[in-house]
Design an enzyme around this catalytic site. Structure first.
Site, PDB file in Angstrom:
ATOM      1  N   HIS A 143      61.827 -33.866  37.292  1.00 56.40           N
ATOM      2  CA  HIS A 143      61.290 -35.080  37.898  1.00 56.40           C
ATOM      3  C   HIS A 143      62.411 -36.059  38.233  1.00 56.40           C
ATOM      4  CE1 HIS A 143      57.448 -33.740  36.122  1.00 56.40           C
ATOM      5  NE2 HIS A 143      56.870 -34.560  36.973  1.00 56.40           N
ATOM      6  N   ASN A 174      67.711 -31.099  31.633  1.00 55.56           N
ATOM      7  CA  ASN A 174      66.390 -31.688  31.863  1.00 55.56           C
ATOM      8  C   ASN A 174      65.679 -32.007  30.548  1.00 55.56           C
ATOM      9  OD1 ASN A 174      64.001 -32.464  33.291  1.00 55.56           O
ATOM     10  ND2 ASN A 174      63.168 -30.413  32.970  1.00 55.56           N
TER      11      ASN A 174
END
Length: 298
Positions: A143, A174
């Site tokens: 994201h 991440n």
């Protein structure tokens, strides 16, 4: 885990950028704060007090509130429930994504278990990423505007799962250090009135064996989704007393990063990101103030 030192980040700290950063941080007295830690040299920009009636009515993290400081570019701008983005059809990911965080945005019953990654049908089929592009690639769907930033609305959280708000990200980065940076952004809402977060990919050059610099990056899937070499986050922090805006800007390599390395290690001058990305942040913020002053101490 020191590969990040060799991954192109050091190219951002040349003499020219160092001089520019010193100029930006100078307070006019010849004091540039080099005897202080990096965090103590972050620039603070005073802004005029803003009457509540002039602000967007949205007190949560809605996209209307994000427009206060303008956009770092005006190419392919798209508005979602919870963020505003500039999309790059060549890389199949965003140039940047801006969101606003405050306690209201972080509070609610939204749950990511009801969200699924999905194609952005507002993007032409030639220029969009698909879930199939990521399958088996070895990269996470990372994201840019984080899902956890928008618990105030289920729709707002679901909008963060458009693949136009995603970039191929190293799984370790991440799930570890990048996640910690997102948590830091949320924690800052306890100290600041509003936290504006601009996130995006970078494609930085590396010096190769022949001595020349090259920009090389992997692409994945049938649609050739670009894998960034680095990611940036620019934080615009509004002080609760309304007297100033603090800037923090981070660059992290898209590879495993030792969690023991402090996030402050990845702070860079704002001009570093502006030069590397082709985006501009400071001129937009300056529209809210008559002068730029730096501080050398908290």
């Amino acid at each position: 885990m020191r590969r990040w030192c060799r991954s192109g980040l050091t190219l951002l700290f040349g003499a020219g950028l160092g001089a520019a950063a010193t100029r930006l941080w100078s307070d006019g007295s010849g004091q540039d704060g080099r005897d202080s830690g990096l965090l103590s040299r972050l620039p603070v920009i005073p802004v005029s007090a803003v009457q509540a009636s002039t602000l967007p009515a949205d007190s949560s993290g809605g996209s209307g509130a994000v427009m206060k400081y303008g956009f770092p570019s005006l190419v392919n701008v798209k508005t979602r429930e919870s963020y505003v983005t500039s999309y790059d059809p060549r890389t199949r990911t965003a140039n940047w994504v801006i969101e606003r965080l405050n306690p209201a945005a972080l509070t609610g019953q939204s749950d990511r278990k009801y969200c699924e990654f999905k194609e952005d049908d507002s993007v032409h089929v030639f220029h969009r990423a698909t879930n199939a592009d990521y399958k088996g690639s070895g990269f996470d769907r990372g994201h840019l505007a984080a899902a956890g930033n928008h618990k105030w609305s289920q729709k707002a959280m679901e909008d963060t799962f458009y693949l136009s708000n995603v970039a191929p990200q190293n799984p370790h980065l991440n799930q570890k250090t990048w996640n910690n940076l997102e948590k830091l952004c949320r924690s800052l809402t306890k100290r600041y009135l509003n936290v504006y977060v601009c996130t995006g990919p970078l494609y930085l050059p590396r010096r190769e064996a022949n001595g020349n610099l090259y920009v090389r990056y992997q692409v994945i899937g049938r649609n050739h989704v670009a894998v960034p070499t680095h990611f940036f986050k620019v934080l615009i922090l509004e002080q609760a007393d309304g007297r100033g805006v603090e800037l923090r800007s981070y660059v992290l390599p898209n590879e495993p990063v030792d969690e023991q390395i402090p996030l402050e290690t990845f702070l860079v001058p704002i001009e570093t990101i502006e030069r590397a990305s082709g985006l501009l942040f400071v001129p937009n913020i300056m529209k809210r103030t008559s002068s730029l002053q730096a501080i050398t101490h908290k």
